[in-house]
Scaffold this motif. Structure first.
Motif, PDB file in Angstrom:
ATOM      1  N   ILE A 276       0.832  -1.208   0.000  1.00  0.00           N
ATOM      2  CA  ILE A 276       0.000   0.000   0.000  1.00  0.00           C
ATOM      3  C   ILE A 276       0.867   1.260   0.000  1.00  0.00           C
ATOM      4  CG2 ILE A 276      -1.719   1.300   1.307  1.00  0.00           C
ATOM      5  CD1 ILE A 276      -2.807  -1.350   2.319  1.00  0.00           C
ATOM      6  N   LEU A 277       1.903   1.295   0.856  1.00  0.00           N
ATOM      7  CA  LEU A 277       2.768   2.478   0.919  1.00  0.00           C
ATOM      8  C   LEU A 277       3.504   2.687  -0.399  1.00  0.00           C
ATOM      9  CD1 LEU A 277       4.260   2.260   4.530  1.00  0.00           C
ATOM     10  CD2 LEU A 277       2.448   3.757   3.674  1.00  0.00           C
ATOM     11  N   ALA A 278       3.945   1.577  -1.006  1.00  0.00           N
ATOM     12  CA  ALA A 278       4.623   1.689  -2.302  1.00  0.00           C
ATOM     13  C   ALA A 278       3.677   2.242  -3.359  1.00  0.00           C
ATOM     14  CB  ALA A 278       5.167   0.334  -2.730  1.00  0.00           C
ATOM     15  N   ALA A 279       2.436   1.787  -3.328  1.00  0.00           N
ATOM     16  CA  ALA A 279       1.451   2.278  -4.299  1.00  0.00           C
ATOM     17  C   ALA A 279       1.222   3.775  -4.132  1.00  0.00           C
ATOM     18  CB  ALA A 279       0.143   1.517  -4.134  1.00  0.00           C
ATOM     19  N   LEU A 280       1.109   4.231  -2.883  1.00  0.00           N
ATOM     20  CA  LEU A 280       0.931   5.664  -2.637  1.00  0.00           C
ATOM     21  C   LEU A 280       2.165   6.446  -3.072  1.00  0.00           C
ATOM     22  CD1 LEU A 280      -0.772   5.542   0.885  1.00  0.00           C
ATOM     23  CD2 LEU A 280      -1.861   6.001  -1.328  1.00  0.00           C
ATOM     24  N   GLY A 281       3.355   5.862  -2.846  1.00  0.00           N
ATOM     25  CA  GLY A 281       4.586   6.522  -3.287  1.00  0.00           C
ATOM     26  C   GLY A 281       4.667   6.639  -4.797  1.00  0.00           C
ATOM     27  N   PHE A 282       4.270   5.567  -5.505  1.00  0.00           N
ATOM     28  CA  PHE A 282       4.239   5.623  -6.965  1.00  0.00           C
ATOM     29  C   PHE A 282       3.247   6.683  -7.439  1.00  0.00           C
ATOM     30  CE2 PHE A 282       6.846   1.978  -7.075  1.00  0.00           C
ATOM     31  CZ  PHE A 282       7.203   1.717  -8.383  1.00  0.00           C
ATOM     32  N   GLY A 283       2.098   6.722  -6.780  1.00  0.00           N
ATOM     33  CA  GLY A 283       1.107   7.724  -7.158  1.00  0.00           C
ATOM     34  C   GLY A 283       1.615   9.139  -6.945  1.00  0.00           C
ATOM     35  N   LEU A 284       2.328   9.356  -5.832  1.00  0.00           N
ATOM     36  CA  LEU A 284       2.877  10.685  -5.564  1.00  0.00           C
ATOM     37  C   LEU A 284       3.922  11.064  -6.602  1.00  0.00           C
ATOM     38  CD1 LEU A 284       2.987  13.123  -3.657  1.00  0.00           C
ATOM     39  CD2 LEU A 284       4.695  11.893  -2.294  1.00  0.00           C
ATOM     40  N   ALA A 285       4.785  10.108  -6.968  1.00  0.00           N
ATOM     41  CA  ALA A 285       5.808  10.377  -7.978  1.00  0.00           C
ATOM     42  C   ALA A 285       5.171  10.738  -9.321  1.00  0.00           C
ATOM     43  CB  ALA A 285       6.729   9.166  -8.129  1.00  0.00           C
ATOM     44  N   ILE A 286       4.148   9.986  -9.725  1.00  0.00           N
ATOM     45  CA  ILE A 286       3.459  10.275 -10.993  1.00  0.00           C
ATOM     46  C   ILE A 286       2.753  11.624 -10.918  1.00  0.00           C
ATOM     47  CG2 ILE A 286       1.605   9.496 -12.529  1.00  0.00           C
ATOM     48  CD1 ILE A 286       2.346   6.612 -11.661  1.00  0.00           C
ATOM     49  N   TRP A 287       2.178  11.940  -9.764  1.00  0.00           N
ATOM     50  CA  TRP A 287       1.536  13.239  -9.549  1.00  0.00           C
ATOM     51  C   TRP A 287       2.524  14.384  -9.783  1.00  0.00           C
ATOM     52  CZ3 TRP A 287      -2.503  16.358  -8.640  1.00  0.00           C
ATOM     53  CH2 TRP A 287      -2.320  17.511  -7.881  1.00  0.00           C
ATOM     54  N   VAL A 288       3.725  14.249  -9.236  1.00  0.00           N
ATOM     55  CA  VAL A 288       4.739  15.292  -9.405  1.00  0.00           C
ATOM     56  C   VAL A 288       5.185  15.381 -10.864  1.00  0.00           C
ATOM     57  CG1 VAL A 288       7.084  15.989  -8.779  1.00  0.00           C
ATOM     58  CG2 VAL A 288       5.539  15.135  -7.014  1.00  0.00           C
ATOM     59  N   MET A 289       5.416  14.228 -11.495  1.00  0.00           N
ATOM     60  CA  MET A 289       5.911  14.225 -12.871  1.00  0.00           C
ATOM     61  C   MET A 289       4.892  14.825 -13.839  1.00  0.00           C
ATOM     62  SD  MET A 289       7.593  10.404 -12.708  1.00  0.00           S
ATOM     63  CE  MET A 289       7.788  10.227 -14.472  1.00  0.00           C
ATOM     64  N   VAL A 290       3.665  14.331 -13.783  1.00  0.00           N
ATOM     65  CA  VAL A 290       2.641  14.833 -14.709  1.00  0.00           C
ATOM     66  C   VAL A 290       2.265  16.260 -14.347  1.00  0.00           C
ATOM     67  CG1 VAL A 290       0.327  14.452 -15.632  1.00  0.00           C
ATOM     68  CG2 VAL A 290       1.802  12.492 -15.113  1.00  0.00           C
ATOM     69  N   GLY A 291       2.163  16.540 -13.045  1.00  0.00           N
ATOM     70  CA  GLY A 291       1.809  17.882 -12.618  1.00  0.00           C
ATOM     71  C   GLY A 291       2.809  18.930 -13.051  1.00  0.00           C
ATOM     72  N   SER A 292       4.080  18.547 -13.161  1.00  0.00           N
ATOM     73  CA  SER A 292       5.098  19.510 -13.585  1.00  0.00           C
ATOM     74  C   SER A 292       4.919  19.940 -15.040  1.00  0.00           C
ATOM     75  CB  SER A 292       6.492  18.910 -13.394  1.00  0.00           C
ATOM     76  OG  SER A 292       6.699  17.818 -14.283  1.00  0.00           O
ATOM     77  N   LEU A 293       4.216  19.135 -15.827  1.00  0.00           N
ATOM     78  CA  LEU A 293       4.024  19.438 -17.248  1.00  0.00           C
ATOM     79  C   LEU A 293       2.718  20.189 -17.523  1.00  0.00           C
ATOM     80  CD1 LEU A 293       5.111  15.971 -18.712  1.00  0.00           C
ATOM     81  CD2 LEU A 293       6.539  17.996 -18.320  1.00  0.00           C
ATOM     82  N   VAL A 294       1.859  20.273 -16.506  1.00  0.00           N
ATOM     83  CA  VAL A 294       0.543  20.892 -16.721  1.00  0.00           C
ATOM     84  C   VAL A 294       0.670  22.367 -17.077  1.00  0.00           C
ATOM     85  CG1 VAL A 294      -1.597  21.554 -15.557  1.00  0.00           C
ATOM     86  CG2 VAL A 294      -0.708  19.229 -15.324  1.00  0.00           C
ATOM     87  N   ASP A 295       1.578  23.070 -16.411  1.00  0.00           N
ATOM     88  CA  ASP A 295       1.733  24.501 -16.693  1.00  0.00           C
ATOM     89  C   ASP A 295       2.163  24.733 -18.138  1.00  0.00           C
ATOM     90  OD1 ASP A 295       1.825  27.305 -15.966  1.00  0.00           O
ATOM     91  OD2 ASP A 295       4.003  27.126 -16.007  1.00  0.00           O
ATOM     92  N   LEU A 296       3.113  23.913 -18.629  1.00  0.00           N
ATOM     93  CA  LEU A 296       3.543  24.046 -20.024  1.00  0.00           C
ATOM     94  C   LEU A 296       2.385  23.758 -20.970  1.00  0.00           C
ATOM     95  CD1 LEU A 296       7.085  22.355 -20.041  1.00  0.00           C
ATOM     96  CD2 LEU A 296       6.543  24.789 -19.979  1.00  0.00           C
ATOM     97  N   ALA A 297       1.620  22.715 -20.654  1.00  0.00           N
ATOM     98  CA  ALA A 297       0.484  22.369 -21.511  1.00  0.00           C
ATOM     99  C   ALA A 297      -0.536  23.499 -21.535  1.00  0.00           C
ATOM    100  CB  ALA A 297      -0.162  21.078 -21.019  1.00  0.00           C
ATOM    101  N   GLY A 298      -0.781  24.108 -20.378  1.00  0.00           N
ATOM    102  CA  GLY A 298      -1.728  25.214 -20.323  1.00  0.00           C
ATOM    103  C   GLY A 298      -1.263  26.412 -21.117  1.00  0.00           C
ATOM    104  N   ARG A 299      -0.004  26.712 -21.039  1.00  0.00           N
ATOM    105  CA  ARG A 299       0.532  27.854 -21.796  1.00  0.00           C
ATOM    106  C   ARG A 299       0.475  27.596 -23.295  1.00  0.00           C
ATOM    107  NH1 ARG A 299       5.612  30.763 -18.847  1.00  0.00           N
ATOM    108  NH2 ARG A 299       4.905  30.624 -16.686  1.00  0.00           N
ATOM    109  N   ALA A 300       0.610  26.322 -23.661  1.00  0.00           N
ATOM    110  CA  ALA A 300       0.547  25.977 -25.087  1.00  0.00           C
ATOM    111  C   ALA A 300      -0.887  25.896 -25.601  1.00  0.00           C
ATOM    112  CB  ALA A 300       1.250  24.650 -25.327  1.00  0.00           C
ATOM    113  N   GLY A 301      -1.873  25.953 -24.692  1.00  0.00           N
ATOM    114  CA  GLY A 301      -3.263  25.897 -25.100  1.00  0.00           C
ATOM    115  C   GLY A 301      -3.809  24.505 -25.272  1.00  0.00           C
ATOM    116  N   LEU A 302      -3.044  23.499 -24.808  1.00  0.00           N
ATOM    117  CA  LEU A 302      -3.503  22.113 -24.919  1.00  0.00           C
ATOM    118  C   LEU A 302      -4.602  21.847 -23.887  1.00  0.00           C
ATOM    119  CD1 LEU A 302      -0.034  20.362 -25.340  1.00  0.00           C
ATOM    120  CD2 LEU A 302      -1.745  20.776 -27.117  1.00  0.00           C
ATOM    121  N   PRO A 303      -5.601  20.993 -24.228  1.00  0.00           N
ATOM    122  CA  PRO A 303      -5.693  20.175 -25.449  1.00  0.00           C
ATOM    123  C   PRO A 303      -6.492  20.832 -26.573  1.00  0.00           C
ATOM    124  CG  PRO A 303      -7.307  19.438 -23.877  1.00  0.00           C
ATOM    125  CD  PRO A 303      -6.597  20.570 -23.220  1.00  0.00           C
ATOM    126  N   LYS A 304      -6.945  22.075 -26.383  1.00  0.00           N
ATOM    127  CA  LYS A 304      -7.823  22.700 -27.363  1.00  0.00           C
ATOM    128  C   LYS A 304      -7.068  23.171 -28.605  1.00  0.00           C
ATOM    129  CE  LYS A 304     -11.140  24.271 -23.860  1.00  0.00           C
ATOM    130  NZ  LYS A 304     -11.819  25.445 -23.254  1.00  0.00           N
TER     131      LYS A 304
END
Length: 666
Positions: free
Chosen positions: A448-476
């Motif tokens: 369970i702890l490993a699963a939460l850790g993986f989820g947190l890591a993915i949250w940080v990785m994908v979340g770091s790209l959201v600002d760039l995607a928003g500035r680029a106007g994605l997905p519209k």
């Protein structure tokens, strides 16, 4: 003759450093431009003299000049040329010479590239830098002279510590010192501002690039040191919470906080007093690390075993610079303006949140590192504070910081909308939840702890790209429009996203190794097989082999997957006759981001068999690849023209400045 020339260059450098300590500062006080300009001239001259001294010691190593005591104690004529060169900084005296060379380098860089700095600020910065340089030149000349002759000269040297005879030594210490010592510039800027009694957003704009340079080198240096310890020491781990490891980690934590605090100060003229204090504390941690490594108070593979006299000298330097700068801060802080106001939910608020947890984490590491030393001094009791303490204290402090990381870039300055930022992170939330579910499914709910850790890591990785995607106007936006918008973004936006993405990558590697690492310890004879982590490992036997200055017993292994040979591996036990020291040379097979790690132990008591340790480490390389991404993110930010000291925006003659929406948001 070249050795005497190097020694003379050190003495002359000390004289110039004393001159630079006084004249530019005096010129700033009385408004004399010519006196202020002496700082730039002497800074460049100091770099030339230190390069000459360092080159002289390197020449002594390359030519195996055993009339020099430092060469006798740390080199050997049969040592490979690469390790003769790296051996220059593989000892106390030589590494201190490198320390001072880098001090001079940063001072010269400010002199050469700080033309847009106010003359008085530049003069004060160079004078403060010269104070540090003077102190360490005195330390080198009085207690750690690398050019001491030995008469009569022996025919052969005592060789370098075997664990330091590795390519990692060519990379790790110089990078680490560029980070450690590079923070001296932030310290000099802070003290110079306190001397002037004036600090503003322009100060933050000038100090941030120098801090960023030091930070990215320290990031790379720590990562390289971690990987060196991982493969060279044969223990299968990547971080031990060793006190000397902590000594490099503490300035990294406070330096990270300083970078984020300087952003707030530059953009909003806020956190002025806090930013100055962080600049002082960050270099103070660097000085503390130097003391821990060189005072003899610690026993560590990283530490130089030196006499107490040197430790007392460094302790004096520590007290003068840390105590003096903090006293000046206490005297001047009340005269500094507090800066702009902002709401708790804002970009500034997120960066303050970041600072709070980073500095608390640094304080926790400091407590765990120094408490055993303090307890031994006071009571004589020796205790060890190890991984359990740090895992229980440092880890929980990082959890809220990592969770909040994707929100920061999405919040507006001064006043932000937390709900709107959360709505933009829906993709990151979905990806994190998917990661948690997949890990729970694969492990049948046992991790369970490993699963939460993986989820947190993915949250940080994908979340770091959201600002760039928003500035680029994605997905519209259409792909070509999105690409054009991305191309128009400032490089610092990409640097921030890449650095934050790297944090997630490193976290993913840590969680994977912590949860799914397997270890097998067994005795094997030629032909034996053992199953480990989805592989069958076959021991093909031992064979002797001789190196230039060592002999070794090499274990040959074959990895079989589904009955088919996947690869062959070698692991060895080396012995260096001159030093009478053994080392373990681990065999490592990398497949994608995972590794199989084999280390030979001693011969078993029953004779004929060999102790073999086999680890399988899924996604372990992500730990260091994430650190590389962080450093590259810092480099990308550094190439942003807006982060160059005093660099004006380029525009056509007569044209009015125009700011696009991307620049306005950044």
């Amino acid at each position: 003759m070249i050795v005497e020339l190097g020694h003379f260059a050190l003495v002359l450098a000390l004289g110039l450093a004393i001159v630079q300590s006084v004249l530019p500062l005096l010129g700033a006080r009385i408004g004399d431009t010519r006196l202020m300009e002496t700082g730039s001239i002497t800074s460049v001259a100091l770099l030339a003299l230190m390069a000459l001294a360092f080159g002289a010691l390197t020449a002594a190593y390359v030519t195996s000049d055993f009339s020099v005591l430092n060469v006798v104690e740390n080199s050997h004529s049969l040592k490979p040329m690469l390790y003769k060169v790296t051996g220059v900084w593989g000892n106390h005296e030589g590494s201190m010479l490198l320390w001072v060379l880098i001090l001079a380098l940063f001072g010269a860089l400010v002199a050469l590239f700080g033309s847009d700095l106010p003359a008085s600020l530049k003069a004060n910065v160079l004078s403060v830098q010269a104070w540090i340089l003077t102190a360490f030149l005195l330390f080198v000349l009085m207690t750690s002279n690398p050019f001491t002759r030995v008469v009569p000269a022996p025919f052969e040297g005592q060789d370098l510590n075997p664990v330091l005879q590795d390519i990692g030594l060519a990379i790790h210490p110089p990078m680490l010192y560029l980070g450690y010592v590079g923070f001296s510039i932030a310290f000099s800027f802070a003290v110079a501002a306190l001397i002037d009694g004036r600090i503003d957003a322009a100060w933050a704009r000038w100090v941030r690039p120098w801090t960023l340079v030091a930070w990215l080198f320290l990031t790379a240096g720590i990562a390289m040191g971690s990987y060196w310890a991982y493969y060279e020491l044969g223990w299968g781990g990547w971080w031990f919470w060793d006190p000397v490891e902590n000594a490099s980690f503490m300035p990294w934590l406070s330096g990270t906080a300083l970078l984020h605090s300087a952003v707030v100060m530059e953009k909003r003229s806020a956190l002025k007093i806090w930013t100055v204090l962080l600049a002082i504390l960050t270099f103070s941690f660097s000085l503390l690390g130097t003391f821990l490594v060189r005072s003899g108070v610690l026993t560590s593979v990283h530490a130089f075993a030196v006499d107490p006299e040197r430790g007392v000298f460094i302790l004096g330097i520590l007290c003068v610079f840390i105590g003096g700068s903090l006293a000046l801060f206490a005297l001047r802080a009340g005269d500094l303006e507090g800066g702009g106001l902002f709401a708790p939910i804002s970009r500034e608020g997120a960066l303050v949140f970041n600072n709070l947890f980073l500095t608390t984490a640094a304080a926790t590491v400091l407590t765990g590192t120094l408490y055993p030393l303090a307890l031994e001094v006071v009571t004589g009791t020796k205790i060890s504070v190890g991984a359990p303490f740090f895992n229980l204290t440092f880890g929980p402090l990082m959890l809220p910081l990592l969770f909040a990381m994707p929100f920061g870039p999405l919040l507006a300055w001064k006043r932000g909308d937390l709900l709107a930022a959360a709505q933009r992170l829906y993709v990151a939330i979905g990806a994190a939840m998917t990661g948690i579910v997949v890990v729970l499914a694969v492990t049948r709910g046992s991790q369970i702890l490993a699963a939460l850790g993986f989820g947190l890591a993915i949250w940080v990785m994908v979340g770091s790209l959201v600002d760039l995607a928003g500035r680029a106007g994605l997905p519209k936006a259409k792909p070509h429009v999105a690409l054009r918008r991305l191309a128009g973004l400032p490089r610092s936006a990409f640097g921030t996203a890449l650095a934050h993405f790297g944090v997630g990558v490193t976290l993913l590697g840590i969680m994977s190794v912590g949860a799914f690492n397997t270890e097998t310890i067994t005795t094997m004879t030629a032909g034996d097989t053992v199953e480990a982590g989805g592989y069958v490992v076959r021991f093909d036997g031992l064979a002797p082999r001789a190196g230039p200055n060592y002999r070794e017993e090499v274990g040959h292994f074959t990895l079989l997957r589904d009955g088919v040979a996947a690869t062959e591996m070698e692991s060895a036990k080396r012995f260096y006759p001159v030093r009478q020291m053994p080392t373990t040379e681990a065999g490592i097979h990398t497949r994608w981001f995972s590794q199989v790690y084999i280390a030979l132990g001693d011969a078993a008591a029953n004779g004929g068999a060999t102790v073999v340790r086999i680890w399988t480490k899924p996604l372990v390389t992500l730990i260091w690849l994430g650190a590389v991404a962080m450093a590259l993110g810092g480099l990308a930010s550094l190439t942003d023209r807006r982060l160059r000291v005093g660099a004006p925006a380029r525009r056509r003659a007569g044209a009015a400045p125009v700011r696009g929406p991307a620049e306005a948001r950044s």
